[in-house]
Write a protein that holds these residues in place. Structure first.
Motif, PDB file in Angstrom:
ATOM      1  N   THR A 125      -3.905  27.721 -10.023  1.00  0.00           N
ATOM      2  CA  THR A 125      -4.365  26.423 -10.519  1.00  0.00           C
ATOM      3  C   THR A 125      -5.251  25.752  -9.487  1.00  0.00           C
ATOM      4  OG1 THR A 125      -2.366  26.153 -11.859  1.00  0.00           O
ATOM      5  CG2 THR A 125      -3.640  24.171 -11.388  1.00  0.00           C
ATOM      6  N   VAL A 126      -6.322  25.163  -9.971  1.00  0.00           N
ATOM      7  CA  VAL A 126      -7.228  24.361  -9.141  1.00  0.00           C
ATOM      8  C   VAL A 126      -7.099  22.914  -9.585  1.00  0.00           C
ATOM      9  CG1 VAL A 126      -9.642  23.886  -8.606  1.00  0.00           C
ATOM     10  CG2 VAL A 126      -8.824  26.252  -8.691  1.00  0.00           C
ATOM     11  N   TYR A 127      -7.099  22.012  -8.609  1.00  0.00           N
ATOM     12  CA  TYR A 127      -6.942  20.595  -8.883  1.00  0.00           C
ATOM     13  C   TYR A 127      -8.196  19.832  -8.479  1.00  0.00           C
ATOM     14  CZ  TYR A 127      -2.064  22.054  -8.972  1.00  0.00           C
ATOM     15  OH  TYR A 127      -0.879  22.705  -9.246  1.00  0.00           O
ATOM     16  N   LEU A 128      -8.409  18.720  -9.153  1.00  0.00           N
ATOM     17  CA  LEU A 128      -9.444  17.782  -8.740  1.00  0.00           C
ATOM     18  C   LEU A 128      -8.791  16.407  -8.674  1.00  0.00           C
ATOM     19  CD1 LEU A 128     -12.483  17.510  -8.043  1.00  0.00           C
ATOM     20  CD2 LEU A 128     -12.822  16.755 -10.414  1.00  0.00           C
ATOM     21  N   GLN A 129      -8.540  15.966  -7.454  1.00  0.00           N
ATOM     22  CA  GLN A 129      -7.984  14.630  -7.246  1.00  0.00           C
ATOM     23  C   GLN A 129      -9.132  13.640  -7.218  1.00  0.00           C
ATOM     24  OE1 GLN A 129      -4.686  13.536  -6.896  1.00  0.00           O
ATOM     25  NE2 GLN A 129      -5.614  11.495  -6.948  1.00  0.00           N
ATOM     26  N   MET A 130      -9.092  12.685  -8.118  1.00  0.00           N
ATOM     27  CA  MET A 130     -10.179  11.712  -8.234  1.00  0.00           C
ATOM     28  C   MET A 130      -9.638  10.324  -7.920  1.00  0.00           C
ATOM     29  SD  MET A 130     -12.128  13.138 -11.630  1.00  0.00           S
ATOM     30  CE  MET A 130     -10.857  12.563 -12.751  1.00  0.00           C
ATOM     31  N   ASN A 131     -10.158   9.732  -6.866  1.00  0.00           N
ATOM     32  CA  ASN A 131      -9.754   8.393  -6.447  1.00  0.00           C
ATOM     33  C   ASN A 131     -10.920   7.433  -6.584  1.00  0.00           C
ATOM     34  OD1 ASN A 131      -7.218   9.466  -5.679  1.00  0.00           O
ATOM     35  ND2 ASN A 131      -7.971   9.912  -3.612  1.00  0.00           N
ATOM     36  N   SER A 132     -10.624   6.153  -6.535  1.00  0.00           N
ATOM     37  CA  SER A 132     -11.654   5.112  -6.612  1.00  0.00           C
ATOM     38  C   SER A 132     -12.588   5.352  -7.792  1.00  0.00           C
ATOM     39  CB  SER A 132     -12.461   5.071  -5.300  1.00  0.00           C
ATOM     40  OG  SER A 132     -11.610   4.833  -4.200  1.00  0.00           O
ATOM     41  N   LEU A 133     -11.992   5.608  -8.932  1.00  0.00           N
ATOM     42  CA  LEU A 133     -12.786   5.948 -10.109  1.00  0.00           C
ATOM     43  C   LEU A 133     -13.647   4.776 -10.561  1.00  0.00           C
ATOM     44  CD1 LEU A 133     -10.149   8.110 -11.957  1.00  0.00           C
ATOM     45  CD2 LEU A 133     -12.465   8.838 -11.372  1.00  0.00           C
ATOM     46  N   LYS A 134     -14.809   5.116 -11.091  1.00  0.00           N
ATOM     47  CA  LYS A 134     -15.781   4.133 -11.568  1.00  0.00           C
ATOM     48  C   LYS A 134     -16.059   4.381 -13.051  1.00  0.00           C
ATOM     49  CE  LYS A 134     -18.130   4.517  -7.082  1.00  0.00           C
ATOM     50  NZ  LYS A 134     -19.417   4.843  -6.411  1.00  0.00           N
ATOM     51  N   PRO A 135     -16.510   3.368 -13.750  1.00  0.00           N
ATOM     52  CA  PRO A 135     -16.834   3.580 -15.178  1.00  0.00           C
ATOM     53  C   PRO A 135     -17.831   4.718 -15.382  1.00  0.00           C
ATOM     54  CG  PRO A 135     -16.726   1.250 -14.714  1.00  0.00           C
ATOM     55  CD  PRO A 135     -16.592   1.948 -13.387  1.00  0.00           C
ATOM     56  N   GLU A 136     -18.732   4.914 -14.428  1.00  0.00           N
ATOM     57  CA  GLU A 136     -19.715   5.999 -14.577  1.00  0.00           C
ATOM     58  C   GLU A 136     -19.117   7.387 -14.384  1.00  0.00           C
ATOM     59  OE1 GLU A 136     -19.929   3.268 -12.639  1.00  0.00           O
ATOM     60  OE2 GLU A 136     -20.947   3.715 -10.714  1.00  0.00           O
TER      61      GLU A 136
END
Length: 125
Positions: free
Chosen positions: A78-89
């Motif tokens: 499994t590969v993960y993508l941790q996404m922080n400080s998300l923006k509407p774009e």
């Protein structure tokens, strides 16, 4: 049969976080790479990040640097993508795909195949 399945998308407020997962079957993480891509409504699919299993190197689009982190759990394939400080774009459908040549050229979508079905990420303002 090679298969990639994304999960973890959802609705989050701006500034929030999500962790996407890309579960692979039909092959093991040895000499390849996995990339994350996204496609917003009315826009072309674009590369976000990539991880190369041969040397563990990671690559990010400028829009993801400093906010997103790609990682892998080889035992779980499994590969993960941790996404922080998300923006509407950042709102888009997120896909993962395999790069059998392990070049991790996320700007060249043609290098990737075995695309997953995608997972929707929506960031509200």
């Amino acid at each position: 049969e090679v298969q990639l399945v994304e999960s973890g998308g959802g609705l989050v407020q701006a500034g929030g976080s999500l962790r996407l997962s890309c579960a692979a079957s039909g092959f093991t993480f040895i000499d390849y790479a996995i990339g994350w891509f996204r496609q917003a409504p009315g826009k072309e699919r674009e590369g976000v990040s990539c991880i190369r299993f041969t040397d563990g190197r990671t690559y990010y689009d400028d829009s993801a640097k400093g906010r997103f982190t790609i990682s892998s759990d080889n035992a779980k394939n499994t590969v993960y993508l941790q996404m922080n400080s998300l923006k509407p774009e950042d709102t888009a459908i997120y896909y993962c795909a395999a790069d059998w040549s392990a070049k991790c050229s996320i700007g060249v979508l043609g290098d990737f195949d075995s695309w997953g079905q995608g997972t929707q990420v929506t960031v509200s303002s």
